[in-house]
Motif scaffolding. Structure first.
Motif, PDB file in Angstrom:
ATOM      1  N   ASN A   1      27.880  32.496  47.638  1.00 16.14           N
ATOM      2  CA  ASN A   1      28.553  33.386  46.684  1.00 16.14           C
ATOM      3  C   ASN A   1      30.053  33.141  46.684  1.00 16.14           C
TER       4      ASN A   1
ATOM      5  N   GLN B   1      32.272  41.237  35.269  1.00 19.09           N
ATOM      6  CA  GLN B   1      32.364  41.078  36.719  1.00 19.09           C
ATOM      7  C   GLN B   1      33.189  42.199  37.314  1.00 19.09           C
TER       8      GLN B   1
ATOM      9  N   GLU C   1      32.902  36.127  40.381  1.00 18.44           N
ATOM     10  CA  GLU C   1      31.583  36.025  39.739  1.00 18.44           C
ATOM     11  C   GLU C   1      31.566  35.244  38.429  1.00 18.44           C
TER      12      GLU C   1
ATOM     13  N   THR D   1      25.314  42.668  39.059  1.00 15.26           N
ATOM     14  CA  THR D   1      25.062  43.175  40.412  1.00 15.26           C
ATOM     15  C   THR D   1      24.901  42.024  41.400  1.00 15.26           C
ATOM     16  N   PRO D   2      25.110  42.292  42.694  1.00 15.81           N
ATOM     17  CA  PRO D   2      24.880  41.249  43.709  1.00 15.81           C
ATOM     18  C   PRO D   2      23.445  40.723  43.662  1.00 15.81           C
ATOM     19  N   GLU D   3      22.491  41.597  43.357  1.00 18.62           N
ATOM     20  CA  GLU D   3      21.098  41.166  43.272  1.00 18.62           C
ATOM     21  C   GLU D   3      20.890  40.165  42.134  1.00 18.62           C
TER      22      GLU D   3
END
Length: 223
Positions: free
Chosen positions: A25, A153, A158, A190-192
């Protein structure tokens, strides 16, 4: 994918650091986004549908290139368009001021759509992007510019992932109903969602790279 140069066909590579950053990430560099462009170009060549997409090289049209080598950026835009003049849409990941943005350009219609993951809070328009000037200068006059309501973002890193996600969505499905069917979601990613994207992209990356290497080894052993 691109016109041949005096040195022959363009070859490219992805830095190890770029791959590791993607898995962690981290910040995505141009080599990783360009690999995604090349992968999508290869993928769509295997598609039996009427493909309407070509690609500009993200590494040749950056904000820095637009500001320092404007003529070179124009030349790239024009030469790629000449090579793929039968295509309706041209995809252009654009890097400027430490931020990735996606341009979807239709030279034949003089229209452009911009997907920017900070466009809502930044209240941006075409003047915020040096590439917009190069596009109009390359294709002879004013364009209609559309800021797309796309995923936003929450952090600072991101943007590259969202450009990749939007490229895949457009090439694989949206191009066939665009612009009647278009993005319309300005919620924060989202992070997911980022994690799912990384899993998808890196799975494709490793299959592509190691399948090619295994085929090369097999051919070498057989020869």
């Amino acid at each position: 994918m691109y016109p041949e140069t005096e040195f022959g066909t363009l070859n490219d590579h992805v830095e190890y650091e770029a791959m590791l950053q993607c898995l962690a990430n981290g910040w995505l560099d141009a080599s990783m986004l360009h690999w995604c462009q090349m992968y999508l170009y290869t993928l769509q060549n295997q598609d039996t549908r009427d493909i309407q997409v070509a690609f500009f090289n993200a590494q040749k049209i950056t904000g820095e290139e637009c500001n320092k080598n404007f003529a070179s950026v124009k030349e790239h835009l024009v030469q790629v368009y000449k090579l793929h003049h039968n295509k309706k849409y041209f995809i252009a990941p654009f890097f400027h001021s430490m931020h990735w943005v996606l341009f979807i350009i239709s030279p034949m219609e003089h229209k452009c759509w911009i997907l920017d993951s900070v466009s809502v809070r930044g209240e941006k328009n075409k003047t915020d992007y040096p590439l917009s000037k190069a596009i109009e200068a390359s294709f002879g006059g004013a364009f209609t510019w559309n800021m797309i309501k796309c995923k936003q973002q929450d952090g600072s890193w991101e943007c590259g992932y969202l450009v990749i996600r939007n490229m895949f969505e457009f090439v694989i499905s949206l191009q066939f109903s665009f612009p009647n069917k278009i993005w319309n979601d300005t919620t924060n990613v989202t992070p997911e969602e980022i994690g799912k994207l990384i899993e998808n992209i890196m799975t494709r990356f490793f299959i592509s790279v190691f399948d090619d290497n295994m085929r090369a080894i097999k051919l070498s052993l057989e020869s």
